[in-house]
Write an enzyme that holds these catalytic residues in place. Structure first.
Site, PDB file in Angstrom:
ATOM      1  N   ILE A   1       0.822  -1.223   0.000  1.00 14.42           N
ATOM      2  CA  ILE A   1       0.000   0.000   0.000  1.00 14.42           C
ATOM      3  C   ILE A   1       0.850   1.264   0.000  1.00 14.42           C
ATOM      4  CG2 ILE A   1      -0.293   0.227   2.513  1.00 14.42           C
ATOM      5  CD1 ILE A   1      -3.317   0.787   1.898  1.00 14.42           C
TER       6      ILE A   1
ATOM      7  N   ASP B   1       1.139  -0.952   9.501  1.00 16.53           N
ATOM      8  CA  ASP B   1       1.484   0.241  10.294  1.00 16.53           C
ATOM      9  C   ASP B   1       3.006   0.466  10.264  1.00 16.53           C
ATOM     10  OD1 ASP B   1       1.257   2.344  12.051  1.00 16.53           O
ATOM     11  OD2 ASP B   1       0.546   1.158  13.752  1.00 16.53           O
TER      12      ASP B   1
ATOM     13  N   SER C   1      -7.645  -5.127  10.281  1.00 14.16           N
ATOM     14  CA  SER C   1      -7.876  -6.152  11.332  1.00 14.16           C
ATOM     15  C   SER C   1      -7.574  -7.591  10.921  1.00 14.16           C
ATOM     16  CB  SER C   1      -9.315  -6.111  11.898  1.00 14.16           C
ATOM     17  OG  SER C   1      -9.493  -5.008  12.759  1.00 14.16           O
ATOM     18  N   THR C   2      -7.198  -7.824   9.658  1.00 13.27           N
ATOM     19  CA  THR C   2      -7.047  -9.234   9.234  1.00 13.27           C
ATOM     20  C   THR C   2      -5.634  -9.784   9.442  1.00 13.27           C
ATOM     21  OG1 THR C   2      -6.482  -8.720   6.935  1.00 13.27           O
ATOM     22  CG2 THR C   2      -8.822  -8.956   7.455  1.00 13.27           C
TER      23      THR C   2
HETATM   24  P1  ADP Z   1      -4.214  -5.427  12.033  1.00 10.42           P
HETATM   25  O1  ADP Z   1      -3.482  -5.209  13.321  1.00 10.42           O
HETATM   26  O2  ADP Z   1      -5.313  -4.409  11.803  1.00 10.42           O
HETATM   27  O3  ADP Z   1      -4.656  -6.834  11.847  1.00 10.42           O
HETATM   28  P2  ADP Z   1      -1.938  -5.816  10.215  1.00 10.42           P
HETATM   29  O4  ADP Z   1      -0.991  -4.747   9.740  1.00 10.42           O
HETATM   30  O5  ADP Z   1      -1.380  -6.893  11.066  1.00 10.42           O
HETATM   31  O6  ADP Z   1      -3.133  -5.025  10.915  1.00 10.42           O
HETATM   32  O7  ADP Z   1      -2.641  -6.484   8.964  1.00 10.42           O
HETATM   33  C1  ADP Z   1      -3.684  -5.897   8.215  1.00 10.42           C
HETATM   34  C2  ADP Z   1      -3.624  -6.413   6.802  1.00 10.42           C
HETATM   35  O8  ADP Z   1      -2.634  -5.676   6.071  1.00 10.42           O
HETATM   36  C3  ADP Z   1      -3.229  -7.884   6.666  1.00 10.42           C
HETATM   37  O9  ADP Z   1      -4.089  -8.482   5.708  1.00 10.42           O
HETATM   38  C4  ADP Z   1      -1.802  -7.834   6.161  1.00 10.42           C
HETATM   39  O10 ADP Z   1      -1.492  -8.963   5.351  1.00 10.42           O
HETATM   40  C5  ADP Z   1      -1.824  -6.580   5.333  1.00 10.42           C
HETATM   41  N1  ADP Z   1      -0.536  -5.899   5.094  1.00 10.42           N
HETATM   42  C6  ADP Z   1       0.610  -5.986   5.814  1.00 10.42           C
HETATM   43  N2  ADP Z   1       1.557  -5.189   5.296  1.00 10.42           N
HETATM   44  C7  ADP Z   1       1.000  -4.566   4.201  1.00 10.42           C
HETATM   45  C8  ADP Z   1       1.454  -3.628   3.232  1.00 10.42           C
HETATM   46  N3  ADP Z   1       2.692  -3.146   3.270  1.00 10.42           N
HETATM   47  N4  ADP Z   1       0.599  -3.240   2.256  1.00 10.42           N
HETATM   48  C9  ADP Z   1      -0.676  -3.708   2.210  1.00 10.42           C
HETATM   49  N5  ADP Z   1      -1.175  -4.589   3.103  1.00 10.42           N
HETATM   50  C10 ADP Z   1      -0.351  -5.016   4.084  1.00 10.42           C
END
Ligand code: ADP
Length: 173
Positions: free
Chosen positions: A15, A38, A121-122
């Site tokens: 992202i 994050d 959240s996934t």
């Molecule tokens: P949460 O704590 O809300 O679950 P996470 O960051 O652990 O947040 O994961 C949320 C989603 O983002 C997951 O599906 C993860 O695979 C995805 N994700 C992790 N890194 C990236 C990234 N750099 N770009 C897009 N999606 C990501």
């Protein structure tokens, strides 16, 4: 519904690379950085982001707050806090929908025309992927009906499974 469908696209990848007017961060209540998406956003945006976040004094689950994007291609970041999955009886669905709705409201207020969401959240928060994808698509579609200024919403999937889920739910809209 066709017009709404054409304003939603599925993107598989990182992202932080997207140059939409805003990208959404799946943050935690402190807004002071974490792992997953994050961590990737803070690393790419640079330390000025953490500075601005310190002044926001956190964010409640289901709500959202805006910052600048700093070194990201996207000029703004909308930080939202998804619910931790606890089995489904703790208003997780309502709170997850509220994350998407609140982020879309901020984008509309700021007159942004494009926004990209991760699958909130996934990851670490453990929300079941299928149910989370259903909430994402339906809440975004509903919000697009209200906010005509938002021309494009990218649903960003990190993994292939989530991308396919989004694609098939979008076709069913
Ligand atoms: P949460 O704590 O809300 O679950 P996470 O960051 O652990 O947040 O994961 C949320 C989603 O983002 C997951 O599906 C993860 O695979 C995805 N994700 C992790 N890194 C990236 C990234 N750099 N770009 C897009 N999606 C990501």
């Amino acid at each position: 519904m066709n017009e709404i469908k054409n304003r939603i696209c599925v993107y598989q990848g990182n992202i932080v690379k997207l140059g939409t007017d805003a990208i959404v961060n799946a943050a935690n209540t402190s807004l002071l950085g974490g792992g997953g998406v994050d961590g990737a956003i803070h690393a790419a945006a640079g330390p000025e982001l953490l500075e601005e976040c310190r002044g926001l004094h956190g964010c409640r689950v289901g709500q959202a707050k805006l910052t600048k994007g700093y070194r990201l291609p996207a000029p703004y970041i909308i930080h939202t806090v998804g619910p931790i999955w606890q089995g489904g009886g703790q208003q997780e669905a309502e709170l997850l929908a509220s994350c998407y709705r609140s982020s879309m409201e901020i984008a509309a207020e700021k007159r942004l025309s494009s926004i990209a969401f991760p699958a909130i959240s996934t990851g670490v928060y453990g929300y079941p992927r299928q149910e989370a994808a259903r909430i994402a698509i339906h809440t975004v579609a509903e919000a697009l009906q209200q906010h005509s200024g938002i021309k494009k919403v990218y649903l960003v999937a990190w993994d292939k499974e989530t991308a396919l889920l989004y694609q098939s739910l979008l076709e069913q809209l």
